[in-house]
Design a protein around this motif. Structure first.
Motif, PDB file in Angstrom:
ATOM      1  N   GLU A  59      15.621 -10.572  37.910  1.00  0.00           N
ATOM      2  CA  GLU A  59      15.477  -9.900  39.203  1.00  0.00           C
ATOM      3  C   GLU A  59      14.723  -8.590  39.051  1.00  0.00           C
ATOM      4  OE1 GLU A  59      19.178 -11.284  41.995  1.00  0.00           O
ATOM      5  OE2 GLU A  59      19.476  -9.491  40.751  1.00  0.00           O
ATOM      6  N   THR A  60      13.980  -8.255  40.081  1.00  0.00           N
ATOM      7  CA  THR A  60      13.292  -6.970  40.110  1.00  0.00           C
ATOM      8  C   THR A  60      13.144  -6.516  41.554  1.00  0.00           C
ATOM      9  OG1 THR A  60      11.349  -5.747  39.365  1.00  0.00           O
ATOM     10  CG2 THR A  60      10.964  -7.959  40.213  1.00  0.00           C
ATOM     11  N   ASN A  61      13.130  -5.204  41.786  1.00  0.00           N
ATOM     12  CA  ASN A  61      12.962  -4.628  43.125  1.00  0.00           C
ATOM     13  C   ASN A  61      11.525  -4.158  43.297  1.00  0.00           C
ATOM     14  OD1 ASN A  61      15.674  -4.989  43.019  1.00  0.00           O
ATOM     15  ND2 ASN A  61      16.239  -2.925  43.640  1.00  0.00           N
ATOM     16  N   VAL A  62      10.910  -4.529  44.409  1.00  0.00           N
ATOM     17  CA  VAL A  62       9.524  -4.152  44.693  1.00  0.00           C
ATOM     18  C   VAL A  62       9.460  -3.565  46.101  1.00  0.00           C
ATOM     19  CG1 VAL A  62       7.154  -4.970  44.945  1.00  0.00           C
ATOM     20  CG2 VAL A  62       8.633  -5.961  43.185  1.00  0.00           C
ATOM     21  N   ASP A  63       8.857  -2.375  46.226  1.00  0.00           N
ATOM     22  CA  ASP A  63       8.806  -1.733  47.548  1.00  0.00           C
ATOM     23  C   ASP A  63       7.387  -1.523  48.066  1.00  0.00           C
ATOM     24  OD1 ASP A  63       7.875   0.290  45.951  1.00  0.00           O
ATOM     25  OD2 ASP A  63       9.401   1.754  46.520  1.00  0.00           O
ATOM     26  N   ASP A  64       6.389  -2.114  47.382  1.00  0.00           N
ATOM     27  CA  ASP A  64       5.005  -1.896  47.819  1.00  0.00           C
ATOM     28  C   ASP A  64       4.191  -3.181  47.806  1.00  0.00           C
ATOM     29  OD1 ASP A  64       4.957  -2.255  45.116  1.00  0.00           O
ATOM     30  OD2 ASP A  64       3.718  -0.499  44.656  1.00  0.00           O
TER      31      ASP A  64
END
Length: 427
Positions: free
Chosen positions: A287-292
């Motif tokens: 899992e990874t968080n991406v905001d762009d």
């Protein structure tokens, strides 16, 4: 100490459960032995931990005596490792320089009158595991493999002793944590090699490893072969009632942690009725968080992950620090595919970090089928529920294909396929 005897059974999770009242619990139970290999695993650590958990040292000594090795002695002591008590074993014998072949060791074990046939079989399986790895590493036939360090008397005593001990416990299942190997290099008969040693690395193929920065050989070829032969699964321990805990000490002292192997002997509830229709395995979740990322970029990376072999990939909206709207990208895959999935996440998103965990998974037994519908052949799958009932689902791609060809809706195609399957047209 008296040998522990719980329930009769076999290694590798045999379905030989026993019903009885133990510690106030009336239930179908099975006995599980779990290895915690935080500091690796070796033959002497395993034998020491088994003795610490309650196996009689005299039972081991009697079995080893029947190997007819002159002046072979097993010493059992209590030591401290980083302040923790543990059992330490030492095998004493006259120095020998003989390099044994596999058949020499097998003949020695087969001729031992004080060892049960099941313990002999287990010991030979462990030695064959090592022999097959050595044969591959050195590019020679199994019959021509010379056992050097592993063929020494102390290693033979470790493997045979472990086999006797495991056989005496009558466990139903052996499980293990992930296996750390350590880093750096060691010197063996063939010169200096990287850790894990070549034979150890070959034995551990297919086994999930744990990262360790410790510059030492944490897992030996003997330890690797023992755990590969015994363990049916690797990861966190399953839910169980612990009965005994044993600690086996290694020779070296490690920086910042006790050099011990921990074994937990416990009981787990037998699988419920209908569980024969439920399959279990382990998968890796990245899992990874991406905001762009744009919607197009998220869709692109999902397609790439699935094409590369991911079992599933999905996105979940989230709110990150400073109130930023973002997306969690999740990937489910087999452990062997995790490095590929991780690289895809790094290459096709802006993330700089990926979380990773191993999960236990239960899934219904299933089979692929092809059925004849009113509109043509179609593929689907049939799953079996715990109560034995079956459920059919049509492949969505085939539903859309037949809908386009027939002018019907996909809902009508699904209904027709369900009826065709129930009518018994599955091929």
């Amino acid at each position: 100490m008296e040998t522990l005897r719980f329930f009769s059974g076999k290694i590798h999770g045999a379905a030989a459960f026993r019903c009885g009242r133990r510690f106030g619990v009336l239930s179908l139970m099975k006995t599980n032995l779990h290895f915690d290999c935080l500091s690796g695993i070796s033959g002497d650590m395993t034998l020491a931990a088994l003795i610490d958990i309650g196996v009689s040292p005299q039972l081991i000594r009697d079995g080893l005596a029947s190997l007819n090795v002159a002046d072979l002695k097993l010493h059992v002591d209590e030591v401290r490792k980083c302040g923790f008590r543990a059992t330490y074993i030492r095998v004493e014998h006259p120095e020998q320089h003989a390099h044994r072949h596999l058949h020499h060791i097998e003949d020695m074990i087969a001729a031992a009158g004080g060892i049960s046939e099941s313990a002999k079989t287990l010991a030979i399986q462990i030695f064959r595991c090592i022999g097959e790895a050595e044969a591959k590493v050195h590019g020679c036939d199994l019959k021509k493999v010379h056992f050097h360090e592993v063929g020494a008397v102390d290693s033979i005593a470790d493997i045979v002793g472990v086999s006797i001990a495991i056989d005496s416990l009558h466990v139903d299942q052996v499980t293990s944590s992930l296996i750390p190997t350590g880093t750096g290099s060691i010197v063996i008969d063939h010169g200096r090699v990287a850790i894990p040693a070549p034979a150890t690395a070959e034995i551990l193929t297919g086994i999930p490893l744990a990262f360790s920065e410790i510059e030492s050989e944490l897992t030996t070829p003997t330890g690797a072969a023992i755990i590969k032969t015994l363990a049916s699964s690797f990861g966190p321990p399953s839910a169980m009632i612990p009965m005994r805990v044993g600690y086996g000490a290694g020779t070296r002292d490690l920086p910042g942690q006790a050099n011990v192997l921990r074994l937990t002997l416990g009981q787990t509830h037998a699988r419920e009725a209908g569980a024969e229709h439920i399959e279990t395995d382990q998968v890796t979740l990245l899992e990874t968080n991406v905001d762009d990322a744009t919607a197009e970029q998220l869709a692109d990376v999902a397609e790439r992950l699935i094409a590369a072999g991911a079992l599933d990939a999905w996105q979940t909206p989230c709110v990150m620090k400073k109130g930023r709207l973002a997306c969690i990208i999740s990937v489910l895959c087999h452990e062997a595919d995790a490095p590929v999935m991780q690289n895809l996440l790094f290459e096709h998103t802006s993330t700089i970090g990926v979380r990773r965990q191993v999960l236990d998974r239960s899934k219904l037994a299933r089979k692929a089928v092809e059925i004849t519908t009113s509109y043509g052949l179609a593929r689907g799958k049939v799953v079996t529920l715990p109560n034995g009932a079956q459920r059919f689902s049509l492949e969505d791609a085939d539903a859309r294909r037949l809908a386009n060809l027939s002018g019907k809706s996909t809902r009508e195609i699904h209904q027709d396929a369900e009826q065709s399957w129930r009518a018994g047209s599955a091929m």
